[in-house]
Design an enzyme around this catalytic site. Sequence first.
Site, short mmCIF file in Angstrom:
data_model
loop_
_atom_site.label_atom_id
_atom_site.label_comp_id
_atom_site.label_asym_id
_atom_site.label_seq_id
_atom_site.Cartn_x
_atom_site.Cartn_y
_atom_site.Cartn_z
N HIS A 35 0.84 -1.19 0.00
CA HIS A 35 0.00 0.00 0.00
C HIS A 35 0.88 1.24 0.00
CE1 HIS A 35 -2.43 -3.30 1.57
NE2 HIS A 35 -3.47 -2.67 1.09
N HIS A 265 -4.66 3.95 -2.99
CA HIS A 265 -4.62 3.21 -1.72
C HIS A 265 -3.69 2.00 -1.81
CE1 HIS A 265 -6.31 1.29 1.94
NE2 HIS A 265 -6.14 0.19 1.26
N GLU A 414 -16.84 -5.98 24.86
CA GLU A 414 -15.96 -7.15 24.92
C GLU A 414 -14.76 -6.98 23.99
OE1 GLU A 414 -19.17 -7.25 23.99
OE2 GLU A 414 -20.18 -8.03 25.78
N HIS A 476 -26.88 -17.18 24.59
CA HIS A 476 -25.87 -17.00 25.62
C HIS A 476 -25.15 -18.29 25.99
CE1 HIS A 476 -27.89 -13.20 25.87
NE2 HIS A 476 -27.22 -12.79 26.92
#
Lengths: 681, 681
Positions: A35, A265, A414, A476
């Site tokens: 890149h 890019h 999380e 869960h």
Amino acid sequence: MDIETLKAQNPDHWNKAAAIRALTLDAVAAANSGHSGMPIGMADVATVLYEKHLKFDAARPDWHDRDRFILSAGHGSMLLYSLLYLVGDAEITLDQVKNFRQWGAKTAGHPENFLAQAIETTTGPLGQGLANSVGFAMAEEALRARFGKKLVDHHTYVIAGDGCLMEGISHEAIGIAGRQELSRLIVFWDNNNITIDGTVDLSDRTDQVARFTAAGWHVQDIDGHNPAEIDASITAAKADKRPSMIACKTHIALGHAAQDTSKGHGALTNADQNAEAKAVWGWTTGPFEVPAEIKSAWEEIGRRGAAARADWEARLAEMSASRQAEFARTMAGEAPKNLSSTIKALKKQISESAPSVATRKSSEMVLEVVNPILPETIGGSADLTGSNNTKTGDLGVFDVDNRKGRYVYWGIREHGMASAMNGMALHGGIRPYGGTFMCFTDYARPAMRLSALMQVPTVYVMTHDSIGLGEDGPTHQPIEHLAISRATPNTLVFRPADTVETAEAWEIALTQTKTPSVLSLTRQNLRTVRTEHKTKNLTAQGAYVLADAEGKRQAILMATGSEVEIAMAARDMLHAEGIGTRVVSMPCWELFEEQDEAYRKRVLPGGPVRVAVEAGIRFGWDRWLFGERGKREKSGFIGMHGFGASAPAETLYEKFGITAESVAQKVRDLVEGRWQADPRT
Amino acid sequence: MDIETLKAQNPDHWNKAAAIRALTLDAVAAANSGHSGMPIGMADVATVLYEKHLKFDAARPDWHDRDRFILSAGHGSMLLYSLLYLVGDAEITLDQVKNFRQWGAKTAGHPENFLAQAIETTTGPLGQGLANSVGFAMAEEALRARFGKKLVDHHTYVIAGDGCLMEGISHEAIGIAGRQELSRLIVFWDNNNITIDGTVDLSDRTDQVARFTAAGWHVQDIDGHNPAEIDASITAAKADKRPSMIACKTHIALGHAAQDTSKGHGALTNADQNAEAKAVWGWTTGPFEVPAEIKSAWEEIGRRGAAARADWEARLAEMSASRQAEFARTMAGEAPKNLSSTIKALKKQISESAPSVATRKSSEMVLEVVNPILPETIGGSADLTGSNNTKTGDLGVFDVDNRKGRYVYWGIREHGMASAMNGMALHGGIRPYGGTFMCFTDYARPAMRLSALMQVPTVYVMTHDSIGLGEDGPTHQPIEHLAISRATPNTLVFRPADTVETAEAWEIALTQTKTPSVLSLTRQNLRTVRTEHKTKNLTAQGAYVLADAEGKRQAILMATGSEVEIAMAARDMLHAEGIGTRVVSMPCWELFEEQDEAYRKRVLPGGPVRVAVEAGIRFGWDRWLFGERGKREKSGFIGMHGFGASAPAETLYEKFGITAESVAQKVRDLVEGRWQADPRT
């Protein structure tokens, strides 16, 4: 400002930045991949940062009090490699730059922290560097509070791209940083308006300045090619009490035919266009050649921090021997000497008292004795503190006005938690652990994989690890998550059967230096199965004979965690019928695999039928069911075959057939030659 | 406003809302588990929504033009169950409410879409409902553009909590919704300032109003207990051209002793406190008893949309038979009749021309013939359009001014994309597929699990599926991701070996109604191995004999995807040495498991040595290496044993030993009895 004006206004700066641009162009062209655009676009920001602000000594990338520089937009790795080569890093040499993206080179496609000391973290999966940086900055705050400003006093700088800011993890990261007022964290946003698919507008119109402001950040909006603006913005960012985001308006692939396009890019490999770009930059030397005066100016930058580093070492040397030793131990990530004896004492006490507790509670019992002797631990939970049992009495809460606090309320984040924990571990001096439900390893997964790849000993406390979670239901209830964790390279997955095994697992996790651990812990109470005290850490062998067969050994039951007591109950039933049955507890497959063949065969000898019991899927178990030379018709599995359901835990175990009676029946069937070809059982 | 004032101002409203509160309290107390506070806090918002705005007919939850109501804060499931019971839903009866969270009940701990028609989506993993809703709203826009406002003209309403808004996925979701100006999407934020760990301030200080505004949303800030304000805010939200967020200031567990505390978030089971709360609410009937006039008022709400529904049916009936049939087919998710012949024609052409192309390109070739005949597909990519090959010529781009466009530029948002695709599939009428790199299944993982659990046929186009990705290095090279995908229940994982298998995999994926698919596709070119045209879909058998042994069958090579051609080359080598070798292509393990034992044994007979070849980890392969009664010393694995590295793809295959010569050597070793006890090989 056009390029000619920029060159004319500050030729010294321009030439330094042009060196980054030219090296990037050459390395990507040579590799025919990579890149080019981002390093070219952000060269000015990086140059000013390194020249005027970043505290570092190129000769000593291991200096603990260096500023950290994190390239969250990791695809622009040639920016980092160019900088390191230019300032004279011993590892990232010109040869390395020339071997960009080749086998064995330290200059990998994306920066890999384990390949060179000066690479702070592994980036590429977008947003991770940004979220790591939050952990770096928290580690700095915590260590400054513990060891004082004389030893710990640095900043964390980040370059993030549009991709980093679109990824969800960026939201979690900036939320934590804003809440914690991490004033030493300074993020440059490469605001180039280009993604792979086209202009940012194709997919996003978020007002990033307003967004960061809403999260409690100090925000500036600057011309990312103007060195004076860049310099001033960093000075202002350092002065502000909030984390800082500096929106740098840049042109991707500045000066190249691909400037301001999505083509810019990627890899710019057209020789004519590259030659034109170099001409525009006023760069006249051959490929990979940096004029001596420019290289020398960069090397001077590399030496800029040498005096500060020497002063720091002098300050450290002035401290008491014990203080120096403790600092060294902490930064090296070495466990204290009394960890082993502390764990042994707890094991002894537990084997004697034999409590029935959930292993999440067992984990808390371990932490209660471990946290006081390991001041380097920082615990936390993604808003499940009372469920994960991660907070012990002495920790205190890490907060703006209490940086000595060692417990983090991460919020419902999380992923951000896991990634920040990685950052803490990478910074050094902190041993982070954090909790959520085992099922939400899914949310943390990209960061958990990076723990393994980056070789950091992050500890994941994953509770409610099966249908034993009960009524919350299948969303869960982890079913495949043990398999997912076990499938990840360089990860120790522990599923302890009781408090003793939990203590052993924690001891192993806390002494790792290059491997993360996942502790899979129950919500429901389990009886103590290790009632005979052994000083030896049996969990370190991965699997061991918990209870051997009485009489002729006809069956071996293999189990982990909450199913070990089920296996023990099945053994009792089978013994009553005269079927000699061994129970093997397998708290950690990875460690069992590391044992020699003789030990593995001693624990799992050929001959008897084998039944595995685990309240998860079978996937992966065949390796142990067949052992070295097992046969399908002599083995069986009791566990889950699909998603769970919402009901009380005991009902679920009964309905899904994970019971001692099911195990015993499976053994009877196999011993008596009744075997069904259902591939799942 | 205090409760007495609220009651006095609008007793009719109050009593309706109190019914939700009382049912919630009773159900959670009976289950002795669950979440009481949120339904109690949001009862007013829900009541006004159902009474005044939500377009639905309780007798016909399958009415295609109903408004969708999505409870993103899924732990507050009793809010939804109370509403459904009250309006007279046929499935969520009082018995079901009484059996909340019990085995076999439709009233699971979290709402499960597959348990009752009126449950639009499965929520619980936070933020998922919010991100699903973006897909619901996009589906509505797309179908309105296709079928006209007479048939499709509805809103999507969402209740989200603080957890939903802290999760990273919320950032991705609101970014997409803001960019796409989804004016029919209206989100209520339950702004109660409480999370499990305490007040929101413990972990977050984000200004949510400013944040949503920054993402291009219309935002209002209201008292969530004031019915007039709620009503007015919904009216204003519907009038605005942007997606709307209504910040509803509420009190969790309103009127209960646990009001405004984190205790109020969970199960409120104290009988005395519950009785007191009911007294505060003016609720005097016994457990689960709703006074007849209140129940009857709710049932009237349930019938409110019946006339509109009948009108809609009349409008549908007025349409041409072909239009009606196409609408019915589309909403039922049935593949068009000519799909099979189209796939067959492509297969024939490919077998004849035998191109060497990457399977990501093969996938594009399939989509080029499939998209024109399946107007219900909506494709997209998380900013890797040119790499994932997901955009075909005829699709057009889905955008504010082109809702007929069928290609979505999702941005760098794998998780948001996957979750929105789930929403589209759940809405009905759309068959979504979306692409990213296989390694970034990690980022999309929570939503991919929900595709499986929710039984929706979302298609994941995962390219760059091994070290064949090359120079981008280990952060981008999937190693364990096939295992992760295969470990997930109810998921078809396809790793096709060439264009023919890719076409077959797509045919299977596009005809699923209850199972998601993962297509694992290469970056690198592969030669066509299926050069003999067969009309039968061999991939549907999961595994099949691609090339049988010449002479005595001494070895079976099992391989998938890019490694099939390696296995074929190894077979040539072995045949030259007189070792008869069969090659089995295994594009889909799950479908092979579904075959009967006789077929499985025909494909993988006992006797010959077995070697599996896959550029991923061994985890899971033992099931096939051992087969029905295999032996470890007669099997081997050629693949990855840890993370990859950055280098050109060919170099990596060579260095990691995934070559035809390695495979042939492994076979020679096994045939000649040389076997090593390394558990990995």
